[in-house]
Write a protein that holds these residues in place. Structure first.
Motif, PDB file in Angstrom:
ATOM      1  N   GLU A 251      21.730   0.315  -0.957  1.00 47.34           N
ATOM      2  CA  GLU A 251      20.563   0.570  -0.124  1.00 47.34           C
ATOM      3  C   GLU A 251      20.967   0.670   1.357  1.00 47.34           C
ATOM      4  O   GLU A 251      20.496   1.555   2.079  1.00 47.34           O
ATOM      5  CB  GLU A 251      19.559  -0.569  -0.365  1.00 47.34           C
ATOM      6  CG  GLU A 251      18.169  -0.385   0.145  1.00 47.34           C
ATOM      7  CD  GLU A 251      17.538   0.976  -0.088  1.00 47.34           C
ATOM      8  OE1 GLU A 251      17.792   1.604  -1.128  1.00 47.34           O
ATOM      9  OE2 GLU A 251      16.807   1.429   0.801  1.00 47.34           O
ATOM     10  N   ALA A 252      21.870  -0.203   1.794  1.00 49.53           N
ATOM     11  CA  ALA A 252      22.322  -0.151   3.193  1.00 49.53           C
ATOM     12  C   ALA A 252      23.017   1.181   3.470  1.00 49.53           C
ATOM     13  O   ALA A 252      22.740   1.852   4.476  1.00 49.53           O
ATOM     14  CB  ALA A 252      23.262  -1.323   3.479  1.00 49.53           C
ATOM     15  N   ARG A 253      23.895   1.596   2.578  1.00 48.74           N
ATOM     16  CA  ARG A 253      24.614   2.865   2.789  1.00 48.74           C
ATOM     17  C   ARG A 253      23.653   4.052   2.767  1.00 48.74           C
ATOM     18  O   ARG A 253      23.804   5.009   3.533  1.00 48.74           O
ATOM     19  CB  ARG A 253      25.706   3.050   1.723  1.00 48.74           C
ATOM     20  CG  ARG A 253      26.848   2.085   1.917  1.00 48.74           C
ATOM     21  CD  ARG A 253      27.997   2.335   0.935  1.00 48.74           C
ATOM     22  NE  ARG A 253      28.923   1.217   0.969  1.00 48.74           N
ATOM     23  CZ  ARG A 253      29.871   1.068   1.895  1.00 48.74           C
ATOM     24  NH1 ARG A 253      30.032   1.991   2.830  1.00 48.74           N
ATOM     25  NH2 ARG A 253      30.654   0.009   1.885  1.00 48.74           N
ATOM     26  N   ARG A 254      22.650   3.985   1.900  1.00 41.15           N
ATOM     27  CA  ARG A 254      21.672   5.065   1.826  1.00 41.15           C
ATOM     28  C   ARG A 254      20.928   5.176   3.164  1.00 41.15           C
ATOM     29  O   ARG A 254      20.762   6.262   3.714  1.00 41.15           O
ATOM     30  CB  ARG A 254      20.678   4.785   0.684  1.00 41.15           C
ATOM     31  CG  ARG A 254      19.727   5.934   0.380  1.00 41.15           C
ATOM     32  CD  ARG A 254      18.667   5.508  -0.650  1.00 41.15           C
ATOM     33  NE  ARG A 254      17.726   4.531  -0.106  1.00 41.15           N
ATOM     34  CZ  ARG A 254      16.616   4.843   0.564  1.00 41.15           C
ATOM     35  NH1 ARG A 254      16.292   6.102   0.757  1.00 41.15           N
ATOM     36  NH2 ARG A 254      15.829   3.893   1.037  1.00 41.15           N
ATOM     37  N   GLU A 257      23.109   6.576   5.977  1.00 40.05           N
ATOM     38  CA  GLU A 257      23.273   8.024   5.875  1.00 40.05           C
ATOM     39  C   GLU A 257      22.037   8.752   6.415  1.00 40.05           C
ATOM     40  O   GLU A 257      22.158   9.755   7.113  1.00 40.05           O
ATOM     41  CB  GLU A 257      23.535   8.401   4.420  1.00 40.05           C
ATOM     42  CG  GLU A 257      24.116   9.799   4.279  1.00 40.05           C
ATOM     43  CD  GLU A 257      24.406  10.133   2.811  1.00 40.05           C
ATOM     44  OE1 GLU A 257      25.058   9.301   2.151  1.00 40.05           O
ATOM     45  OE2 GLU A 257      23.963  11.200   2.354  1.00 40.05           O
ATOM     46  N   ILE A 258      20.867   8.211   6.105  1.00 39.13           N
ATOM     47  CA  ILE A 258      19.640   8.828   6.625  1.00 39.13           C
ATOM     48  C   ILE A 258      19.664   8.832   8.158  1.00 39.13           C
ATOM     49  O   ILE A 258      19.451   9.861   8.800  1.00 39.13           O
ATOM     50  CB  ILE A 258      18.387   8.078   6.114  1.00 39.13           C
ATOM     51  CG1 ILE A 258      18.248   8.259   4.601  1.00 39.13           C
ATOM     52  CG2 ILE A 258      17.127   8.575   6.832  1.00 39.13           C
ATOM     53  CD1 ILE A 258      17.099   7.470   3.962  1.00 39.13           C
ATOM     54  N   TYR A 259      19.992   7.664   8.747  1.00 40.19           N
ATOM     55  CA  TYR A 259      20.013   7.585  10.217  1.00 40.19           C
ATOM     56  C   TYR A 259      21.058   8.535  10.794  1.00 40.19           C
ATOM     57  O   TYR A 259      20.828   9.201  11.803  1.00 40.19           O
ATOM     58  CB  TYR A 259      20.298   6.156  10.679  1.00 40.19           C
ATOM     59  CG  TYR A 259      19.136   5.198  10.472  1.00 40.19           C
ATOM     60  CD1 TYR A 259      17.853   5.514  10.932  1.00 40.19           C
ATOM     61  CD2 TYR A 259      19.310   3.984   9.819  1.00 40.19           C
ATOM     62  CE1 TYR A 259      16.781   4.640  10.743  1.00 40.19           C
ATOM     63  CE2 TYR A 259      18.246   3.102   9.624  1.00 40.19           C
ATOM     64  CZ  TYR A 259      16.981   3.434  10.084  1.00 40.19           C
ATOM     65  OH  TYR A 259      15.933   2.574   9.902  1.00 40.19           O
ATOM     66  N   GLU A 260      22.210   8.602  10.145  1.00 38.51           N
ATOM     67  CA  GLU A 260      23.278   9.442  10.697  1.00 38.51           C
ATOM     68  C   GLU A 260      22.941  10.921  10.609  1.00 38.51           C
ATOM     69  O   GLU A 260      23.479  11.730  11.359  1.00 38.51           O
ATOM     70  CB  GLU A 260      24.605   9.130   9.989  1.00 38.51           C
ATOM     71  CG  GLU A 260      25.125   7.772  10.418  1.00 38.51           C
ATOM     72  CD  GLU A 260      26.503   7.447   9.873  1.00 38.51           C
ATOM     73  OE1 GLU A 260      26.868   7.994   8.812  1.00 38.51           O
ATOM     74  OE2 GLU A 260      27.184   6.632  10.523  1.00 38.51           O
ATOM     75  N   THR A 279      19.678   2.921  -6.058  1.00 39.26           N
ATOM     76  CA  THR A 279      18.263   2.604  -5.903  1.00 39.26           C
ATOM     77  C   THR A 279      17.497   3.922  -5.812  1.00 39.26           C
ATOM     78  O   THR A 279      18.052   4.939  -5.397  1.00 39.26           O
ATOM     79  CB  THR A 279      18.005   1.807  -4.610  1.00 39.26           C
ATOM     80  OG1 THR A 279      18.512   2.559  -3.495  1.00 39.26           O
ATOM     81  CG2 THR A 279      18.677   0.455  -4.649  1.00 39.26           C
ATOM     82  N   SER A 280      16.233   3.897  -6.216  1.00 39.50           N
ATOM     83  CA  SER A 280      15.410   5.088  -6.009  1.00 39.50           C
ATOM     84  C   SER A 280      13.976   4.648  -5.720  1.00 39.50           C
ATOM     85  O   SER A 280      13.575   3.532  -6.054  1.00 39.50           O
ATOM     86  CB  SER A 280      15.469   6.009  -7.229  1.00 39.50           C
ATOM     87  OG  SER A 280      15.137   5.284  -8.391  1.00 39.50           O
ATOM     88  N   VAL A 281      13.221   5.547  -5.090  1.00 39.78           N
ATOM     89  CA  VAL A 281      11.879   5.173  -4.637  1.00 39.78           C
ATOM     90  C   VAL A 281      10.949   4.983  -5.826  1.00 39.78           C
ATOM     91  O   VAL A 281      10.863   5.821  -6.715  1.00 39.78           O
ATOM     92  CB  VAL A 281      11.309   6.260  -3.701  1.00 39.78           C
ATOM     93  CG1 VAL A 281       9.884   5.893  -3.268  1.00 39.78           C
ATOM     94  CG2 VAL A 281      12.211   6.430  -2.486  1.00 39.78           C
TER      95      VAL A 281
END
Ligand code: ADP
Ligand code: MG
Length: 506
Positions: A251-254, A257-260, A279-281
């Motif tokens: 989740e942290a890596r996901r 990546e979104i922020y980057e 993880t998925s929504v």
């Protein structure tokens, strides 16, 4: 500090856990039905009219469950609310026959208020993790989808069993206060500590495999050094330490990546996919459920007297944090103290081995942590303490390790011999360390005359090395010690050897 490397910056993690523990009690939170819903019990045999919300049924609060919550609250160093309320949290799901769960309202003080526990932080120092609250609520039933190819079944045995939900605190108004979980390992240590406190108190079995402990995991990330908390996601219903750590990291890596990629993280509820480790929504904030909380009209506010709290406080056993403090007092460092209190079985084993000789504590700790813990397949703290079990557990008992440690300090065997005895015990050799030492002739030579004789022989056989040593190559001492040990088949007392050698060579 645990960080994850990004493209342009390092990221740190902010983690909040909502931990549910199943409260140990004969009957359910609001009914007289048995709370023991273990898998051997036939489905729907422990369900009262109250649990399935038959019209006209009235819930009656189980006093013992309240005492359990108070006990756990005291174990969490928390403030017990003198007055708290129950509310209905409405949602529709087939495992919830009432159509609502009786819980405690989020906006008002729950039975257990602000508290804290101590864990070993990633920096090896004790770290306080703040608790925001713990509240009592009903568990739901269980749906079974694997009984029939096209139908699902509902088992309501678990419906209405008491849960205590423990929520960690994030001081958003005071970002300098870093008493929260910041890594997957700290999350695991926090959960283990909660588990051991609950077990020591008899409040819950707190067993993730059996489902008596589950956690919702909130995760957000932020660039290292940044002071603002960012949006978190919540991954629901996690039931293993391994999956929790994997979910946090994924989740942290996901999110990073979104922020980057210039995006923003939305406050979603996630599910963890075990087979992929992803993880998925599950639902987004827009679909967030409105639970329409309202006070349960059938239940009066819960009032707890100061006398009740004090009566329970007097029965509190020693909890892991106090055990650690006691060990540090015996001369152990914080890391050792933490390892030896990972479970109550381990600390009991350690206490039994130390007995009334605190001078043994450090050596016992070293042997346990570096040797016994390295052989989980051969050693189980629980078996050795609780039962005169067969096999290795019977051989490596607290008394036997104590005897071995005492043999070293009495110079009866040296470290190397002790290790050999220990390995024989691990391999299943019967007998006490003394008996094993006798049987295999492992007695340390401390007779200085005998050692001196060997040393004299070695000195005269190695004239060149003696010359070099005398001209300043003192590192050669190790060579001489090695030679003496070899000549005595490892039986000489190394301290005596060192001392005599130094004298003779100078
Ligand atoms: P909710 O009422 O939506 O469940 P809470 O405020 O009770 O949310 O928080 C649930 C958990 O999430 C708590 O343990 C809290 O510390 C944690 N949490 C709140 N904000 C964040 C954040 N920005 N990052 C990580 N965890 C958070
Ligand atoms: Mg919450």
């Amino acid at each position: 500090m645990f960080t994850i490397k990004g493209k342009t910056t390092d990221w740190e993690l902010v983690i909040g856990l909502e931990t549910h523990i199943e409260v140990l009690s004969n009957s359910k939170l609001f009914s007289g039905a048995s709370a023991d819903y273990n898998p051997t019990v036939a489905p729907n045999t422990q369900v009262s009219m109250i649990d399935v919300a038959m019209p006209g049924m009235l819930p009656v609060l189980n006093e013992f469950c309240v005492e359990q919550a108070i006990r756990m609250g005291l174990g969490l160093n928390a403030k017990i609310s003198r007055k708290s309320k129950f509310a209905r949290k409405q949602y529709f799901y087939p495992d919830l026959p009432q159509g609502y769960q009786i819980s405690q309202p989020a906006e008002e003080p729950p039975i257990v208020g602000r508290g804290w526990i101590e864990i070993l932080g990633d920096d090896g120092k004790p770290k306080k993790i703040l608790i925001e609250r713990a509240h009592l609520e009903q568990d739901a039933g269980k749906l079974k989808h694997d009984v029939h190819p096209t139908k699902s079944f509902a088992d309501y045995n678990r419906t209405g069993v008491a849960l205590l939900e423990i929520v960690t605190f994030l001081d958003t108004k005071n970002p300098e206060n870093n008493s929260y979980i910041t890594s997957p390992d700290e999350a695991e240590r926090y959960l283990r500590e909660i588990r051991e406190i609950a077990r020591a108190l008899g409040v819950s079995k707190a067993n993730m495999e059996e489902g008596s402990m589950r956690a919702d995991v909130n995760v957000s990330v932020r660039p290292v050094g940044s002071k603002e908390f960012r949006t978190r996601t919540e991954t629901k219903n996690m039931v293993s330490f391994k999956f929790i750590k994997s979910a946090i990291e994924y989740e942290a890596r996901r999110q990073i990546e979104i922020y980057e990629n210039g995006g923003t993280v939305s406050q979603d509820t996630m599910r963890y996919n075990q087979s992929e480790g992803t993880t998925s929504v599950m639902r987004s904030k827009e679909d967030a459920l409105d639970y329409r909380y309202f006070p349960d009209p059938d239940l009066l506010p819960l009032e707890i007297s100061e006398e009740t709290i004090e009566r329970i406080r007097k029965t509190m056993p020693e909890l892991p944090a106090a055990t650690r403090a006691r060990y540090i007092n015996m001369g152990l460092n914080e890391y050792d103290a933490a390892r030896l209190t990972e479970t109550t079985d381990i600390s009991k084993w350690f206490d039994a081995a130390v007995g009334d000789k605190p001078a043994r504590a450090k050596s016992i700790a070293n042997w346990m942590i570096s040797e016994l813990f390295a052989h989980p397949e051969n050693w189980d703290a629980k078996n050795a303490v609780d039962t005169a079990d067969s096999g290795i557990a019977r051989i490596i008992t607290p008394a036997n390790l104590a005897e071995l440690v005492d043999m070293i300090s009495a110079n009866e065997v040296n470290g190397k011999q002790a290790k050999e005895i220990f390995i024989k015990m691990l391999d299943g050799e019967l007998g006490t360390p003394k008996e094993i030492a006798d049987k295999f002739g492992m007695k340390q030579i401390t007779d200085t005359g005998a050692i001196e004789k060997v040393i004299d022989e070695i000195i005269s056989a190695n004239a060149a090395q003696v010359e070099q040593y005398k001209s300043g190559k003192v590192g050669l001492l190790g060579f001489f010690v090695g030679a003496v040990m070899k000549a005595t088949a490892g039986k000489a007392n190394p301290a005596v050897v060192n001392e005599i050698l130094k004298k003779k060579l100078s």
